[in-house]
Structures are given as structure tokens and as C-alpha cells.
Design an enzyme around this catalytic site. Structure first.
Site, mmCIF file in Angstrom:
data_model
loop_
_atom_site.group_PDB
_atom_site.id
_atom_site.type_symbol
_atom_site.label_atom_id
_atom_site.label_comp_id
_atom_site.label_asym_id
_atom_site.label_seq_id
_atom_site.Cartn_x
_atom_site.Cartn_y
_atom_site.Cartn_z
ATOM 1 N N LEU A 206 -13.128 11.900 -23.164
ATOM 2 C CA LEU A 206 -13.102 10.534 -23.723
ATOM 3 C C LEU A 206 -14.444 10.150 -24.350
ATOM 4 O O LEU A 206 -14.550 9.090 -24.961
ATOM 5 C CB LEU A 206 -12.672 9.520 -22.656
ATOM 6 C CG LEU A 206 -11.295 9.788 -22.028
ATOM 7 C CD1 LEU A 206 -10.916 8.683 -21.045
ATOM 8 C CD2 LEU A 206 -10.208 9.923 -23.092
ATOM 9 N N ASP B 150 -16.743 21.327 -16.825
ATOM 10 C CA ASP B 150 -16.011 21.738 -18.026
ATOM 11 C C ASP B 150 -16.819 21.596 -19.320
ATOM 12 O O ASP B 150 -17.609 20.682 -19.491
ATOM 13 C CB ASP B 150 -14.705 20.962 -18.181
ATOM 14 C CG ASP B 150 -13.939 21.429 -19.401
ATOM 15 O OD1 ASP B 150 -13.591 22.620 -19.455
ATOM 16 O OD2 ASP B 150 -13.729 20.624 -20.317
ATOM 17 N N HIS C 292 -13.817 25.805 -15.928
ATOM 18 C CA HIS C 292 -13.737 26.345 -17.293
ATOM 19 C C HIS C 292 -14.147 27.811 -17.154
ATOM 20 O O HIS C 292 -15.319 28.115 -16.984
ATOM 21 C CB HIS C 292 -14.708 25.578 -18.197
ATOM 22 C CG HIS C 292 -14.775 26.109 -19.604
ATOM 23 N ND1 HIS C 292 -14.800 25.278 -20.697
ATOM 24 C CD2 HIS C 292 -14.825 27.379 -20.102
ATOM 25 C CE1 HIS C 292 -14.863 26.019 -21.799
ATOM 26 N NE2 HIS C 292 -14.881 27.290 -21.459
ATOM 27 N N ASP D 196 -6.804 19.136 -22.991
ATOM 28 C CA ASP D 196 -8.170 19.429 -23.457
ATOM 29 C C ASP D 196 -8.456 18.638 -24.737
ATOM 30 O O ASP D 196 -9.115 19.124 -25.667
ATOM 31 C CB ASP D 196 -8.409 20.934 -23.669
ATOM 32 C CG ASP D 196 -9.909 21.274 -23.772
ATOM 33 O OD1 ASP D 196 -10.747 20.368 -23.603
ATOM 34 O OD2 ASP D 196 -10.213 22.446 -24.034
ATOM 35 N N HIS E 114 -13.934 15.081 -32.003
ATOM 36 C CA HIS E 114 -15.250 15.278 -32.629
ATOM 37 C C HIS E 114 -15.266 14.476 -33.925
ATOM 38 O O HIS E 114 -14.290 14.502 -34.690
ATOM 39 C CB HIS E 114 -15.496 16.759 -32.937
ATOM 40 C CG HIS E 114 -15.716 17.592 -31.709
ATOM 41 N ND1 HIS E 114 -16.861 17.529 -30.958
ATOM 42 C CD2 HIS E 114 -14.916 18.496 -31.096
ATOM 43 C CE1 HIS E 114 -16.769 18.369 -29.936
ATOM 44 N NE2 HIS E 114 -15.589 18.969 -29.982
ATOM 45 N N GLY F 145 -13.201 22.480 -30.262
ATOM 46 C CA GLY F 145 -12.359 21.433 -29.673
ATOM 47 C C GLY F 145 -11.423 20.814 -30.685
ATOM 48 O O GLY F 145 -11.715 20.780 -31.877
HETATM 49 O O1 DOR Z 1 -13.135 23.521 -27.178
HETATM 50 C C1 DOR Z 1 -13.584 22.883 -26.261
HETATM 51 N N1 DOR Z 1 -14.122 21.662 -26.450
HETATM 52 N N2 DOR Z 1 -13.543 23.399 -25.030
HETATM 53 C C2 DOR Z 1 -14.157 22.788 -23.996
HETATM 54 O O2 DOR Z 1 -14.073 23.277 -22.909
HETATM 55 C C3 DOR Z 1 -14.944 21.554 -24.212
HETATM 56 C C4 DOR Z 1 -14.442 20.824 -25.352
HETATM 57 C C5 DOR Z 1 -15.330 19.690 -25.804
HETATM 58 O O3 DOR Z 1 -15.874 18.967 -24.963
HETATM 59 O O4 DOR Z 1 -15.440 19.480 -27.025
#
Ligand code: DOR
Length: 436
Positions: A62, A150, A177, A303, A307, A322
Site C-alpha cells: 500500500l 517481503d 519472500h 502481490d 509503482h 512489481g
Molecule cells: O515484484 C515485486 N515487487 N516483488 C516483491 O516482492 C516486492 C514488490 C514491491 O514492493 O514492489
């Protein structure tokens, strides 16, 4: 009765049954066919839908505090509500990390203002640096039931051993993780023939498998419940299944993207498909899908990793890993389970009943102030309910998201299945697919 969910199929242990659901003061008060509603009662139309326990996401980033440009607790909760989730577990890889009671209390307070319930996962180690244990007992006193670093795993086996010993004593679970960063170092996609052809550095599946194997042995030694996050390799799943058969206290989740996308998605070098652990070859995807239907996998977790565009719009090497998950996960899970003909019981087990149990959200907890999720749709239960239309066809769009971020890999994809309505503690937060 203040509210009646009318005309749906209530999902119970023997499959969906035509029934209405009456709700008052945050609780289900009656379930039965053709309920009479008082004239001033609100009616939520559930015609053609499954009525089941609100979905529970074990794994949502979040981003608050620290990266509110990508997501906030409020915007993430709205994305969750559109996805049919009544509760989400907020990951601790914020800035600063959620590694103290004060940080946990901050997120809990923000969560109480959000439209779905927000549970907090605490960090295992201070600053998620993998060195010194975080004050887990103080966080557990606030109702934290899941601890994880994680974004990365706990690399030092002695640190993880101690963490598991403490967590066990606290009645908590360690979520890992599993990717050994020393093996995965510098890798941006799955390591194999394709990474060689694309000229990208690979993250070997072995990085995941070795850490899963090590963590299972530490769970055996300590007796601490272990939850393997975003499992992506067929071999890792085999290890988890064997450990569970031996009676080890282990659970695992897979993400919608590891069930529906394979490594070939990165052929265009689009950073929207960069994720950790990486998208794997088709054979792994098929093994995960088989594990989903066969009961080897406990839960589907998003998950959800928002971004901001200015960080994700870089070269494949430089972009952060991510992808978004909350708003499309239920439809993608249904697809992986075989579409509208899928068993409603399996769908709710993977997306609600099991994750609620793993996160300790299956009973109300006065320490966190959170209600019970993932239970039966029956009189006396907390009214955390989703009305889900398994036949609704729609198209995913990056223009149509409640999340602040836009990094979905599913833009333009045809989906089947969508949350029509959602009740959280008896409040209608979604109705006719619209947020309140
Ligand atoms: O791809 C990922 N992004 N894997 C993760 O474990 C963390 C996550 C992130 O926080 O952006």
C-alpha cells in the site's frame, strides 16, 4: 433488517444455494429464500451472482508511508474494494519499514479510515535489513499475526531461526519472500534460454527453490508456521507439498500473474512485466494451475505492487519490479480455475477462507479492531460479504483503476468475473460495481 442482499446464490460447503441475506448492525441476521424486507431496508441486487465471504488479500503493497505518489492506504483500499476484497494485509516494505509498534499503529489508524479492513504485516528485522530482529512481541500485542521482510527474504539462517522461535511463541506466522539474492543477484527475469536470447541477466528458479528448502527445514526445527509467498517454480511447489504431507506447518500462495503470464511476456522488454520472483516458463505456470485446482496451493494473493509511472517507465534493467493486482485478481483466478464453470467453493477457499485463516483474520481481534473474514455466510457472522458475478465479461483498462498507479500488465485483456457489491462490517462500500 437494514439491508437485504437479494437474489443471489449463497456459497456454502455444498455449493451455491439460492438465498437472500439480511444484515443489521454489521452482522448477518438471517439467510433464507425470498426474505421479506422492511420498506426502508436497502436492497443490494445479487441476481446471477455468488454471495460469499469478502475476499482477503494476504499480500498488498500500500506504499504508505513513503511512496504515497504510487499508492496510499486509502487508494489501495479502494482498489481492494473494487476487486471484491473486504480485508487486505499491508506489506511492511514501506519507507520507513513497518518494524515497530508505532509504525504498525500508524497504519492501523489510517486503515480504520479506509473503506476495507487493513491488517498489518510487521517486518521480521529492523529496517528489513536482515540483521537484527524487529520488536515482534510489541507488534504482536497490536494484533500483528504475520511477519515478513517481503521484497526480500531473510538471508541469514540464524536470524530466521531466531525469528521463527519468537514468532512461534507469539502465535504468529513467518511469511517469506523466497529468493536467495546472492543467487539471483542482478537478475531481472527468469534465467534460461530466453534470458540468454534477450540479453537480460536471469534470476534462476534455484534461487527460490533453495530458500524454500531451507525455510521448510527451519520450520521443521522450530515448529513455527511458515507461509511461502508468491511461489512461482514448479519444483518449489513440489517441496512445499512434500513438507505438508510430512505434517510441517506450511502454507503457500501464488499470484494471479504467475498463474496467467509466462516468461515470454517480457520479450518486448516492457517493464510492466518485470516482477520478483520473475514470470516463469510455461511448464511452471501449468504446474501452478494444476496445484490450484488440486489443492496443493492454499491461497491466491495479489502481490499488488504499485509503482509511479516515472519510476516504472525506465529500461527493463532499471525499472523496479512489481505489478498491480487487486482490481483484476478475482477474474484472473477464476480464469485459472477454468472460468464460470469453476467451483465457487474452490474460488472462495483460495481467495477468502484460506487466506483469512493464514493471516489470523478468521476471528475478530480486539487488539487490531478487525472483524472476522473468510467465514460462513450465516446468521451471527460479521457481514463481510462479496457479491461476485462469475459470468460478467469486461475488459481490463489502465484508465479504469482506483489505484493511484497504472502499472497493470493486463491492459486490454478480456476478463470474466467481477465483484458487483461488497459489504465491509455491514457497510455497503461497492454496489452495482460502483464505489460508495
Ligand atoms: O515484484 C515485486 N515487487 N516483488 C516483491 O516482492 C516486492 C514488490 C514491491 O514492493 O514492489
Amino acid at each position: 433488517m437494514r439491508l437485504v442482499v437479494r437474489g443471489g446464490e449463497v456459497v456454502g460447503p455444498d455449493g451455491p444455494v439460492r438465498a437472500d441475506v439480511g444484515v443489521e448492525d454489521g452482522r448477518i441476521v438471517v439467510v433464507g429464500p425470498d426474505l421479506e424486507a422492511p420498506g426502508d431496508a436497502r436492497i443490494v441486487d445479487a441476481t446471477g451472482c455468488w454471495v460469499g465471504p469478502g475476499l482477503v488479500d494476504l499480500h498488498a503493497h500500500l506504499r504508505e508511508p513513503g511512496h504515497e505518489e504510487a499508492e496510499t492506504i486509502e487508494s489501495g483500499a479502494r482498489a481492494a474494494a473494487r476487486g471484491g476484497y473486504s480485508a487486505v494485509v499491508a506489506m511492511p516494505n514501506t519507507e520507513p519499514a513497518l518494524d515497530t509498534a508505532a509504525m504498525v499503529a500508524f497504519v492501523q489508524a489510517r486503515g480504520r479510515e479506509a473503506c476495507v479492513e487493513v491488517a498489518v504485516a510487521g517486518a521480521v528485522t529492523q529496517g528489513r535489513r536482515g540483521e537484527l530482529l524487529a520488536p515482534m512481541a510489541e507488534m504482536a500485542a497490536l494484533g500483528v499475526r504475520l511477519f515478513t521482510d517481503d521484497g526480500r527474504g531473510v538471508e541469514d539462517p540464524l536470524v530466521l531461526r531466531r525469528a521463527m522461535e519468537y514468532a512461534r511463541g507469539l502465535g504468529a506466522r513467518i511469511a517469506e519472500h523466497c529468493e536467495d539474492e546472492r543467487l539471483a543477484a542482478g537478475g531481472v527475469m527468469h534465467e534460461g534460454a530466453l534470458s540468454g536470447r534477450l540479453g537480460l541477466v536471469g534470476r534462476p528458479a534455484l534461487a527460490e527453490e533453495l530458500m524454500v528448502a531451507r525455510d521448510l527445514e527451519l520450520a521443521r526445527l522450530t515448529g513455527c508456521p511458515l507461509h511461502v509467498m508468491h511461489l512461482s517454480s514448479a519444483r518449489a511447489l513440489t517441496l512445499v507439498v512434500a513438507a505438508r504431507a510430512e505434517g510441517l506447518p506450511v502454507t503457500c500462495e501464488v499470484t494471479p500473474h504467475h498463474l496467467t503470464l509466462d516468461e515470454t511476456a517480457v520479450e518486448g522488454y516492457d517493464p510492466l512485466f518485470k516482477v520478483h520472483p520473475p514470470l516463469r516458463p510455461r511448464a511452471d505456470v501449468e504446474a501452478l494451475v494444476a496445484g490450484l485446482a488440486g489443492g496443493a496451493i492454499d491461497a491466491v494473493a495479489t502481490d499488488h505492487a504499485p509503482h509511479a509511472p516515472e519510476t516504472k517507465d525506465r529500461t527493463f534493467d532499471e525499472a523496479p519490479p512489481g505489478m498491480l493486482g487487486l482490481e483484476h485478481a478475482a477474474a484472473l483466478t477464476l480464469e485459472a480455475l477454468g472460468g464460470a464453470a469453476a467451483s465457487a467453493a474452490a474460488f472462495f477457499a483460495l481467495l477468502s477462507r484460506h487466506p483469512a485463516r493464514i493471516a489470523g483474520l478468521d476471528v475478530a481481534d480486539p487488539r487490531s479492531g478487525l472483524g472476522a473474514h473468510g467465514g460462513r455466510v450465516a446468521a451471527g457472522e460479521d457481514a463481510n460479504l462479496v457479491v461476485f458475478d462469475p459470468r460478467r465479461r469486461w475488459r481490463a483498462s489502465r484508465e479504469d483503476l482506483a489505484s493511484r498507479a497504472r502499472n497493470t500488465p493486463y491492459h486490454g485483456r478480456e476478463l470474466t468475473g467481477r465483484a458487483r457489491a461488497l459489504l465491509v462490517a455491514g457497510r455497503v462500500v461497492l454496489d452495482a460495481e460502483e464505489l460508495a
